[in-house]
Write an enzyme that holds these catalytic residues in place. Structure first.
Site, PDB file in Angstrom:
ATOM      1  N   VAL A 107       6.844  -2.399  10.346  1.00 19.34           N
ATOM      2  CA  VAL A 107       5.638  -2.708  11.098  1.00 19.34           C
ATOM      3  C   VAL A 107       5.042  -3.968  10.505  1.00 19.34           C
ATOM      4  CG1 VAL A 107       3.348  -1.912  11.803  1.00 19.34           C
ATOM      5  CG2 VAL A 107       5.217  -0.262  11.531  1.00 19.34           C
ATOM      6  N   CYS A 108       4.692  -4.911  11.353  1.00 20.50           N
ATOM      7  CA  CYS A 108       3.981  -6.123  10.936  1.00 20.50           C
ATOM      8  C   CYS A 108       4.728  -6.840   9.814  1.00 20.50           C
ATOM      9  CB  CYS A 108       2.559  -5.748  10.537  1.00 20.50           C
ATOM     10  SG  CYS A 108       1.411  -7.140  10.448  1.00 20.50           S
ATOM     11  N   SER A 109       4.043  -7.119   8.703  1.00 21.86           N
ATOM     12  CA  SER A 109       4.665  -7.887   7.627  1.00 21.86           C
ATOM     13  C   SER A 109       5.685  -7.075   6.841  1.00 21.86           C
ATOM     14  CB  SER A 109       3.595  -8.430   6.674  1.00 21.86           C
ATOM     15  OG  SER A 109       2.889  -7.376   6.051  1.00 21.86           O
TER      16      SER A 109
END
Length: 324
Positions: A107-109
């Site tokens: 998720v995300c970074s």
């Protein structure tokens, strides 16, 4: 534990974003209320508890090394990456769990953590739009898609920022248990089952179930990823390695429409969402793939019997009334 239990291991670390962790976890938990059997474990590299990005402590169930082989392994993001290099112990923990997992997701970074292990080499991936350029620069062997909500490449999944982890988890639930379960989970959590656009949050409300045919589902992915692109019948057929006649027949038999009209309907949904977000009608027409404002106006007149501007005014008025 039942042999049918689906083990989900979420790797947390100091600075992890709490919503990246609990958003997907809530999706899996909600699916359990509908008959799924997900077992969720929070693990850290060393087995020690961690502090989230807001300072809240997260108690873990154990270390990566002691965690049984997961069916799904998820790496959430955090503001710490990409500002700092991924630590050696975190890289080791990811490699250990990834090789033992049925599928790997971020998720995300969290994509930077996967990237640091080489897991994204030669694959398509995404992350938060603000740091997509940095991901591409650090990992030139990865094809970064900056506007995607989530990307699947084989058994590797990556998603955009924060709430996109919920979108990704819904997709995983759908993969495991079908669209009816994922749809009910989305309704229960009051979120969208499918976002009509990219990371610009061009969302559309829950509509009908996704097409059954993988080819038609791929059409949805192609158009929503690049609404203004060339999505003619010939171009779509080429992407799918199908004849134009076969693709046309799939649309007619499953959806009762033509490829052109279906592409237009997706663009129409994106245009409505853009208007909801405050874009002008001209901007909405351009960004959603209509050749002109006039072409968008004609579709609005046909579908809603009002102009794009009138639709936007009515929406704004409703929002003001709710605020009051």
């Amino acid at each position: 534990m039942s042999s049918d239990t689906h083990r989900v291991a979420i790797l947390v670390y100091d600075g992890v974003k709490l919503l990246d962790v609990v958003g997907p976890a809530e999706v899996f938990g909600e699916a359990n209320l509908l008959g799924a059997d997900y077992s969720i474990a929070l693990v850290s590299a060393t087995g020690a508890d961690v502090a989230s990005s807001i300072g809240m402590r997260i108690a873990v169930d154990g270390s990566a090394a002691t965690e049984p082989d997961p069916d799904t392994f998820l790496v959430p993001g955090g503001d710490v990456y990409p500002r700092t290099p991924v630590t050696r112990d975190l890289v080791g923990a990811v490699r250990d769990l990834a090789v033992r997992s049925g599928r790997v997701a971020s998720v995300c970074s969290g994509a930077f953590v996967l990237g640091a292990t080489g897991l994204l080499d030669g694959k398509r991936a995404t992350t938060h739009w603000k740091i997509a350029g940095e991901l591409a620069a650090r990992h030139p062997k990865t094809r970064v898609e900056p506007d995607a909500i989530y990307v699947r490449d084989g058994t590797t999944y990556t998603s955009a920022g924060v709430t996109a982890g919920i979108d990704l988890a819904l997709a995983l639930v759908e993969e495991d248990h079908g669209p009816d379960v994922s749809r009910e989970v989305a309704r229960s959590l009051v979120v969208y089952l499918q976002r009509a656009g990219g990371q610009s949050q061009f969302s559309a409300p829950l509509q009908g179930p996704p097409p059954r045919s993988p080819a038609l589902r791929r059409v949805v992915d192609l158009v929503t990823a690049d609404p203004a692109g060339n999505h003619s019948l010939t171009e779509l057929a080429g992407h799918l390695n199908l004849s134009t006649r076969h693709l046309t027949r799939l649309f007619r038999e499953e959806l009762g429409t033509t490829p052109a009209r279906y592409v237009e309907s997706i663009r129409f949904g994106i245009a409505k969402s853009l208007l909801d977000q405050g874009y002008t009608a001209t901007q909405a027409a351009s960004l959603s793939g209509f050749p002109s404002y006039e072409s968008l106006r004609r579709v609005f007149a046909r579908e809603l019997s009002i102009s794009p501007a009138a639709y936007q005014r009515r929406f704004a008025t409703a929002r003001r009334a709710q605020a009051e």
